[in-house]
Design an enzyme around this catalytic site. Structure first.
Site, mmCIF file in Angstrom:
data_model
loop_
_atom_site.group_PDB
_atom_site.id
_atom_site.type_symbol
_atom_site.label_atom_id
_atom_site.label_comp_id
_atom_site.label_asym_id
_atom_site.label_seq_id
_atom_site.Cartn_x
_atom_site.Cartn_y
_atom_site.Cartn_z
ATOM 1 N N LYS A 83 0.840 -1.214 0.000
ATOM 2 C CA LYS A 83 0.000 0.000 0.000
ATOM 3 C C LYS A 83 0.873 1.262 0.000
ATOM 4 C CE LYS A 83 -2.023 -1.161 3.896
ATOM 5 N NZ LYS A 83 -1.344 -2.456 4.226
ATOM 6 N N ARG B 1 -10.090 0.603 8.316
ATOM 7 C CA ARG B 1 -9.692 -0.742 8.732
ATOM 8 C C ARG B 1 -10.773 -1.447 9.528
ATOM 9 N NH1 ARG B 1 -3.720 0.342 8.627
ATOM 10 N NH2 ARG B 1 -2.707 -1.549 9.324
ATOM 11 N N ARG C 85 11.872 -4.939 5.136
ATOM 12 C CA ARG C 85 11.578 -3.533 4.817
ATOM 13 C C ARG C 85 12.458 -2.567 5.613
ATOM 14 N NH1 ARG C 85 5.577 -1.653 5.448
ATOM 15 N NH2 ARG C 85 5.826 -2.708 7.444
ATOM 16 N N ARG D 245 10.964 -0.237 11.164
ATOM 17 C CA ARG D 245 9.838 0.002 12.057
ATOM 18 C C ARG D 245 9.868 -0.956 13.245
ATOM 19 N NH1 ARG D 245 4.617 0.423 8.165
ATOM 20 N NH2 ARG D 245 3.747 -0.788 9.872
ATOM 21 N N ARG E 286 -0.862 -8.320 13.439
ATOM 22 C CA ARG E 286 -1.379 -7.376 12.437
ATOM 23 C C ARG E 286 -2.186 -8.108 11.363
ATOM 24 N NH1 ARG E 286 4.201 -4.686 11.168
ATOM 25 N NH2 ARG E 286 3.153 -3.852 9.329
HETATM 26 P P1 AP5 Z 1 4.814 -1.584 1.877
HETATM 27 O O1 AP5 Z 1 4.472 -0.800 0.659
HETATM 28 O O2 AP5 Z 1 5.511 -0.895 2.989
HETATM 29 O O3 AP5 Z 1 3.513 -2.364 2.418
HETATM 30 P P2 AP5 Z 1 2.208 -1.814 3.169
HETATM 31 O O4 AP5 Z 1 1.027 -2.471 2.545
HETATM 32 O O5 AP5 Z 1 2.233 -0.324 3.225
HETATM 33 O O6 AP5 Z 1 2.447 -2.496 4.578
HETATM 34 P P3 AP5 Z 1 2.370 -1.895 6.055
HETATM 35 O O7 AP5 Z 1 3.165 -2.845 6.911
HETATM 36 O O8 AP5 Z 1 2.751 -0.457 6.078
HETATM 37 O O9 AP5 Z 1 0.872 -2.060 6.357
HETATM 38 P P4 AP5 Z 1 0.204 -2.030 7.710
HETATM 39 O O10 AP5 Z 1 -1.183 -1.956 7.292
HETATM 40 O O11 AP5 Z 1 0.538 -3.171 8.617
HETATM 41 O O12 AP5 Z 1 0.899 -0.789 8.469
HETATM 42 P P5 AP5 Z 1 0.352 0.671 8.779
HETATM 43 O O13 AP5 Z 1 1.522 1.574 8.781
HETATM 44 O O14 AP5 Z 1 -0.796 0.998 7.935
HETATM 45 O O15 AP5 Z 1 5.686 -2.842 1.397
HETATM 46 C C1 AP5 Z 1 6.281 -3.739 2.329
HETATM 47 C C2 AP5 Z 1 7.686 -4.140 1.848
HETATM 48 O O16 AP5 Z 1 7.563 -4.911 0.651
HETATM 49 C C3 AP5 Z 1 8.600 -2.957 1.483
HETATM 50 O O17 AP5 Z 1 9.916 -3.247 1.907
HETATM 51 C C4 AP5 Z 1 8.514 -2.845 -0.040
HETATM 52 O O18 AP5 Z 1 9.724 -2.337 -0.604
HETATM 53 C C5 AP5 Z 1 8.246 -4.297 -0.435
HETATM 54 N N1 AP5 Z 1 7.361 -4.410 -1.595
HETATM 55 C C6 AP5 Z 1 6.244 -3.649 -1.862
HETATM 56 N N2 AP5 Z 1 5.653 -4.057 -3.005
HETATM 57 C C7 AP5 Z 1 6.386 -5.114 -3.465
HETATM 58 C C8 AP5 Z 1 6.264 -5.960 -4.604
HETATM 59 N N3 AP5 Z 1 5.263 -5.802 -5.505
HETATM 60 N N4 AP5 Z 1 7.203 -6.931 -4.755
HETATM 61 C C9 AP5 Z 1 8.211 -7.095 -3.862
HETATM 62 N N5 AP5 Z 1 8.377 -6.304 -2.768
HETATM 63 C C10 AP5 Z 1 7.482 -5.330 -2.578
HETATM 64 O O19 AP5 Z 1 -0.168 0.478 10.289
HETATM 65 C C11 AP5 Z 1 0.735 0.282 11.352
HETATM 66 C C12 AP5 Z 1 -0.037 0.247 12.663
HETATM 67 O O20 AP5 Z 1 -0.671 1.518 12.903
HETATM 68 C C13 AP5 Z 1 -1.180 -0.770 12.724
HETATM 69 O O21 AP5 Z 1 -0.731 -2.049 13.123
HETATM 70 C C14 AP5 Z 1 -2.105 -0.123 13.778
HETATM 71 O O22 AP5 Z 1 -1.610 -0.324 15.076
HETATM 72 C C15 AP5 Z 1 -1.972 1.367 13.453
HETATM 73 N N6 AP5 Z 1 -2.971 1.834 12.457
HETATM 74 C C16 AP5 Z 1 -2.701 2.369 11.229
HETATM 75 N N7 AP5 Z 1 -3.833 2.694 10.586
HETATM 76 C C17 AP5 Z 1 -4.856 2.356 11.426
HETATM 77 C C18 AP5 Z 1 -6.274 2.414 11.326
HETATM 78 N N8 AP5 Z 1 -6.871 2.893 10.216
HETATM 79 N N9 AP5 Z 1 -6.997 1.965 12.383
HETATM 80 C C19 AP5 Z 1 -6.424 1.501 13.506
HETATM 81 N N10 AP5 Z 1 -5.084 1.390 13.659
HETATM 82 C C20 AP5 Z 1 -4.308 1.816 12.626
HETATM 83 MG MG MG Z 2 2.422 1.084 4.804
#
Ligand code: AP5
Ligand code: MG
Length: 215
Positions: free
Chosen positions: A13, A88, A127, A161, A172
């Site tokens: 994402k 979410r 990552r 992270r 997660r």
């Molecule tokens: P990346 O693009 O970073 O993946 P992502 O989908 O953004 O994954 P996240 O881990 O950021 O998602 P998340 O939902 O767990 O975390 P968030 O920050 O939202 O890609 C991952 C890796 O793969 C990278 O190294 C990239 O280079 C590689 N990659 C990407 N695409 C690729 C491909 N096609 N092929 C190969 N490699 C690839 O949330 C974190 C925390 O915040 C949550 O756990 C929660 O506690 C809180 N939070 C955030 N939003 C909310 C909400 N709306 N409600 C409640 N709590 C929330």
């Molecule tokens: Mg992300």
């Protein structure tokens, strides 16, 4: 255009949002990034969110929806929004409808990044990001073109992270399955869901997303 990028942790994402910002001048609204900024600044929201995020659980709907509300209200009317990691839960999905309406916007597309869950732990534990500009990298799939130097800003400082460890990732994933995946059928009923294969390479996924947005 206002779109949601939906998919489990590590689906891509953030990576795809960055590409959309660059190619189409859209704005990325990532609740994860907003929360991490609040943790770093030690704001009241950050202090409340830190322990929850470290466990891999979801922060309260009230906190994340008000972050989205504030950030969307500050945007120019003509700029498209990418919702990354929001909504979410069912309550957040209802909040988003209200927030969009209040701002004279509507939801155009929900793009689901379909991924093989087994591959995600590897993606997440590999990552890292630039400590200066936040550009995202992966140890093997997407390293900087010059080792140790950010492609985007030239910084040599990188960070990982705290929630990117195997145990937290499992929580997660479970949160995603239990609370986030169930919001998809509601969007399907509205006929706005498109799916892309998130296991393809980063550029292929970007091409598939652009094809959906051009329709
Ligand atoms: P990346 O693009 O970073 O993946 P992502 O989908 O953004 O994954 P996240 O881990 O950021 O998602 P998340 O939902 O767990 O975390 P968030 O920050 O939202 O890609 C991952 C890796 O793969 C990278 O190294 C990239 O280079 C590689 N990659 C990407 N695409 C690729 C491909 N096609 N092929 C190969 N490699 C690839 O949330 C974190 C925390 O915040 C949550 O756990 C929660 O506690 C809180 N939070 C955030 N939003 C909310 C909400 N709306 N409600 C409640 N709590 C929330
Ligand atoms: Mg992300």
């Amino acid at each position: 255009m206002n779109i949601i990028l939906l998919g489990p942790p590590g689906a891509g994402k953030g990576t795809q949002s960055a590409g959309l910002v660059e190619r189409h001048g859209m704005k990325q609204l990532s609740t994860g990034d907003m929360l991490r900024a609040a943790v770093k600044a030690q704001t009241p929201v950050g202090l409340e969110a830190k322990a929850v995020m470290d466990r891999g659980e979801l922060v309260s709907d009230e906190i994340v929806s008000s972050l989205i509300d504030e950030n969307l209200a500050a945007m120019e009317a003509g700029q498209g929004a990418i919702f990354d990691g929001y909504p979410r839960t069912a309550a957040q999905a209802a909040d988003l409808d209200r927030i969009l309406e209040k701002n004279g916007r509507s939801l155009d597309r929900v793009i689901e990044l379909e991924v093989d869950v087994d591959a995600l732990v590897e993606r997440i534990t590999g990552r890292f990001s630039c400590a200066n500009c936040g550009a995202l990298y992966h140890d093997t799939a997407n390293p900087p073109s010059k080792e140790g130097v950010c492609d985007n800003c030239g910084s040599t400082e990188f960070k990982r992270r705290p929630d990117d460890n195997e145990e937290t990732v499992r929580t997660r994933m479970a949160e995603y399955r239990a609370k986030t995946a169930p919001i998809l059928p509601g969007y399907e009923e509205r006929g706005i869901v498109s799916r892309v294969n998130g296991m393809d390479g980063i550029d292929e996924v970007a091409g598939a997303i652009d094809a959906i947005l051009a329709k």
